[in-house]
Scaffold this active site. Structure first.
Site, PDB file in Angstrom:
ATOM      1  N   LYS A  11      26.331 -18.335  68.555  1.00 51.47           N
ATOM      2  CA  LYS A  11      25.124 -19.054  68.107  1.00 51.47           C
ATOM      3  C   LYS A  11      25.520 -20.163  67.145  1.00 51.47           C
ATOM      4  O   LYS A  11      26.556 -20.095  66.477  1.00 51.47           O
ATOM      5  CB  LYS A  11      24.112 -18.121  67.429  1.00 51.47           C
ATOM      6  CG  LYS A  11      24.544 -17.500  66.083  1.00 51.47           C
ATOM      7  CD  LYS A  11      24.307 -18.364  64.851  1.00 51.47           C
ATOM      8  CE  LYS A  11      24.845 -17.715  63.582  1.00 51.47           C
ATOM      9  NZ  LYS A  11      25.343 -18.631  62.582  1.00 51.47           N
ATOM     10  N   ASP A 141      22.143 -11.408  62.226  1.00 50.25           N
ATOM     11  CA  ASP A 141      22.176 -12.295  63.399  1.00 50.25           C
ATOM     12  C   ASP A 141      22.086 -11.538  64.729  1.00 50.25           C
ATOM     13  O   ASP A 141      21.963 -12.163  65.788  1.00 50.25           O
ATOM     14  CB  ASP A 141      23.514 -13.061  63.453  1.00 50.25           C
ATOM     15  CG  ASP A 141      23.695 -14.035  62.317  1.00 50.25           C
ATOM     16  OD1 ASP A 141      22.679 -14.480  61.756  1.00 50.25           O
ATOM     17  OD2 ASP A 141      24.858 -14.338  61.992  1.00 50.25           O
TER      18      ASP A 141
HETATM   19  O1  C5P Z   1      23.530  -9.263  57.735  1.00 50.40           O
HETATM   20  P1  C5P Z   1      25.000  -9.434  57.707  1.00 50.40           P
HETATM   21  O2  C5P Z   1      25.725  -8.115  57.569  1.00 50.40           O
HETATM   22  O3  C5P Z   1      25.527 -10.238  58.840  1.00 50.40           O
HETATM   23  O4  C5P Z   1      25.316 -10.262  56.383  1.00 50.40           O
HETATM   24  C1  C5P Z   1      26.623 -10.413  55.901  1.00 50.40           C
HETATM   25  C2  C5P Z   1      26.576 -10.913  54.459  1.00 50.40           C
HETATM   26  O5  C5P Z   1      26.061 -12.246  54.403  1.00 50.40           O
HETATM   27  C3  C5P Z   1      25.665 -10.122  53.534  1.00 50.40           C
HETATM   28  O6  C5P Z   1      26.327  -9.018  52.975  1.00 50.40           O
HETATM   29  C4  C5P Z   1      25.296 -11.152  52.479  1.00 50.40           C
HETATM   30  O7  C5P Z   1      26.352 -11.310  51.552  1.00 50.40           O
HETATM   31  C5  C5P Z   1      25.232 -12.439  53.283  1.00 50.40           C
HETATM   32  N1  C5P Z   1      23.858 -12.767  53.732  1.00 50.40           N
HETATM   33  C6  C5P Z   1      22.923 -13.184  52.804  1.00 50.40           C
HETATM   34  N2  C5P Z   1      21.657 -13.504  53.230  1.00 50.40           N
HETATM   35  C7  C5P Z   1      21.329 -13.446  54.536  1.00 50.40           C
HETATM   36  C8  C5P Z   1      22.285 -13.031  55.505  1.00 50.40           C
HETATM   37  C9  C5P Z   1      23.541 -12.704  55.060  1.00 50.40           C
HETATM   38  O8  C5P Z   1      23.189 -13.260  51.593  1.00 50.40           O
HETATM   39  N3  C5P Z   1      20.091 -13.791  54.929  1.00 50.40           N
END
Ligand code: C5P
Length: 305
Positions: A11, A141
């Site tokens: 993406k 995502d």
């Molecule tokens: O959701 P995911 O595990 O992919 O997110 C990885 C990291 O990215 C989170 O631990 C956070 O530090 C950051 N993140 C964030 N805000 C979001 C998505 C991700 O701060 N909306």
């Protein structure tokens, strides 16, 4: 059926508008995702135990992608199995082509592919809304990676709504062998915005209007990523790459997600090839990946008995 093969697209974010950090550490987002024609392939085979192996092409990894239980695809089978009150065992092979830690959601794409693949392999027939719900537990995502196409993302990115678009979109994808860790880029965003008000994120109207009109030139001018300054503080040279892409006649250029991948907006495959050749000739860049926009999300592309 003993084996399924799933295509898992990367993406990009056409806009990534980021609000102030929430108490749970995530940031509220208003984003427009687009799935592009750059794929990992995920193969699931029936097996007496569970395994995840990762293979990659030179230059794109497997650096940093965990095999075994640390991989998000492993967790996808836990989550889907728990939903059906069973344990799912499969040998999962991830053939990486999406750069690792590149801002292209490669790990999330593989997790979405594992959900779709296991659902088909074990004939679970989980309705799509339930799969999307399970995907939210794997990462922000992952729901979009299931859906594909072009979609709005809100919440922490996990609440997705498809967008009807017109037109053809082509991207010059300038990958980078050294990735950037997403949490570090969000932390840098917090540092850069400390002491000044950060407003609630909103999707720019002009971006949606450009997509509705099917106008890649207008879209290029409307691209925006609030994480770009944070990514550039780690990698200032990306700013020069963006300028070079615009000089080479791209309609727009930005870092995607938390970077470091830079994408250049083009109106046709020929335009994208021209931009790529110009960058190679005048700036010595490596050949880019040229990918069409708005492809379907993770889906089964082959099965074997
Ligand atoms: O959701 P995911 O595990 O992919 O997110 C990885 C990291 O990215 C989170 O631990 C956070 O530090 C950051 N993140 C964030 N805000 C979001 C998505 C991700 O701060 N909306």
């Amino acid at each position: 059926m003993d084996e399924v093969r799933v295509a898992a697209p990367a993406k990009i974010n056409l806009c990534l508008c980021v609000g102030p950090v929430r108490p749970d550490g995530y940031h509220p987002l208003a984003t427009v995702y687009q799935a592009i024609g750059l794929y990992d392939e995920v193969v699931l085979r029936r097996s007496t135990g569970r395994s995840v192996t990762v293979t990659g092409q030179p230059g794109t990894g497997p650096t940093g992608v965990p095999s075994g239980p640390g991989n998000l695809a492993w967790r996808a089978l836990d989550v889907l199995g728990a939903h059906h009150r069973t344990r799912l065992e499969a040998a999962i092979e991830i053939r990486k082509r999406i750069p690792v830690a590149g801002g292209l959601a490669g790990g999330s794409a593989d997790a979405a592919a594992a959900l779709v693949g296991a659902d088909a392999l074990f004939q679970l027939r989980t309705p799509l809304p339930e799969l999307v719900q399970l995907a939210t537990r794997l990462g922000s995502d992952v729901p979009f990676c299931l859906l594909g196409g072009t979609a709005l993302g809100t919440g922490r990115g996990e609440l997705v709504t498809p967008v009807d678009i017109r037109g053809d979109y082509w991207w010059v994808v300038l990958t980078d062998p050294a990735g950037l860790p997403t949490p570090a880029v969000y932390a840098e965003f917090d540092r850069l915005t400390a002491g000044r008000p950060v407003s609630a994120p909103e999707i720019p109207e002009e971006l949606l209007a450009a997509l509705a009109a099917g106008d890649p030139k207008r879209l290029g001018a409307a691209l925006v990523n609030d994480l770009q300054p944070a990514a550039l503080s780690f990698r200032p040279e990306l700013g020069r790459l963006i300028d070079a892409g615009l000089e080479a006649s791209a309609h727009g250029a930005l870092v995607t997600g938390s970077g470091p991948t830079v994408v250049l907006a083009c109106g046709s495959a020929e335009h994208a090839e021209h931009v790529d050749r110009t960058l190679q000739r005048e700036h010595g860049t490596d050949p880019a990946v040229i990918a069409s926009g708005h492809v379907r999300g993770a889906r089964v592309v082959g099965a074997a008995a």
